[in-house]
Motif scaffolding. Sequence first.
Motif: not given
Length: 303
Positions: A19, A115, A201, A203-204, A206, A227, A230, A238, A240, A295
């Motif tokens: 992030n 997602d 990112g 991942d958002l 969709s 976007h 990642l 991934r 986190s 990614d």
Amino acid sequence: MRSVGRFAPTPSGRMHLGNLFSALLAWLSVRSQGGELVLRMEDLDTQRTNAGYASQLRRDLTWLGLTWDRETTPQSQRQEAYQAAFRLLEEMGLLYPCYCTRSRLHRIDAPHATDGVYVYDGRCRNRKPEEWAAFGRLPAWRVRVPDREVSLWDGVQGQYIENLARDCGDFVVRRADGVFVYQLAVVVDDARMGVTEVVRGADLLSSTARQLYLYRLLGLPAPKFAHCPLLLAPDGRRLSKRDGDQSLENLRAKYTAEEIVGRLAFAYGLQPEPAPRTPESLIPDFSWDKVPKQDICLPEGLF
Ligand code: GLU
């Protein structure tokens, strides 16, 4: 028109490299256009978020040199605005209460889920108001979606098309505990803040189809979207907030801000070697064309 971007972190933990990169790109994009950056804490879920994490996020962004021009009201204090949008959707006849239990939703077979959640099968869509009372509990509220494609042009990923009915189904805008969901809040807030570009990112991606649908229903102007890819751990997982090694807490103990920014810029192809850099020093050479679509695997030993 002056560009307005935003940082919209969820204060539920320390930042990690993934992030951080989205924040760096949001910053570079707006600063390279001489625009304005607004900080907004996305603390809708008061169980998971807290003021301590929010303060830490501000300190981390400042330490990295990712400055913002103003901070806007956190989402936890914007219930009236979300309620007004909810009422508008209700007046359009687009909302209905959903009594499906979590375990039923988990059992739904979801081959087209976009997602990782599920495609809602519309079980509660046509229930009669007489049936509602029989459940004896408060419902979540879903918005009906049309069987039509939503198409958007993303600044990094290019064209993205989703059919909400097929890929997502009617989606929740207010949970059974009364909390308005991210999809609704983000649209109401970005529009109110005059945000012209959203950088976040991949991942958002969709979620964006759902958000564009809400922008249209609520008659609000939609921003441009970009976007970013990642960041994956060297083994392809991934990253986190649970990845302690890559959290800013641990990284700050080992590296200077310039070392972190420089290595991250290298990993994403914004500079040819991992030399220390300030965010400002990356502005002259910044171009969206350099940002890859795919990614990125964090090179072994870079951090
Ligand atoms: N609050 C979200 C996050 O921290 C970002 C949402 C957005 O940028 O739209 O992942």
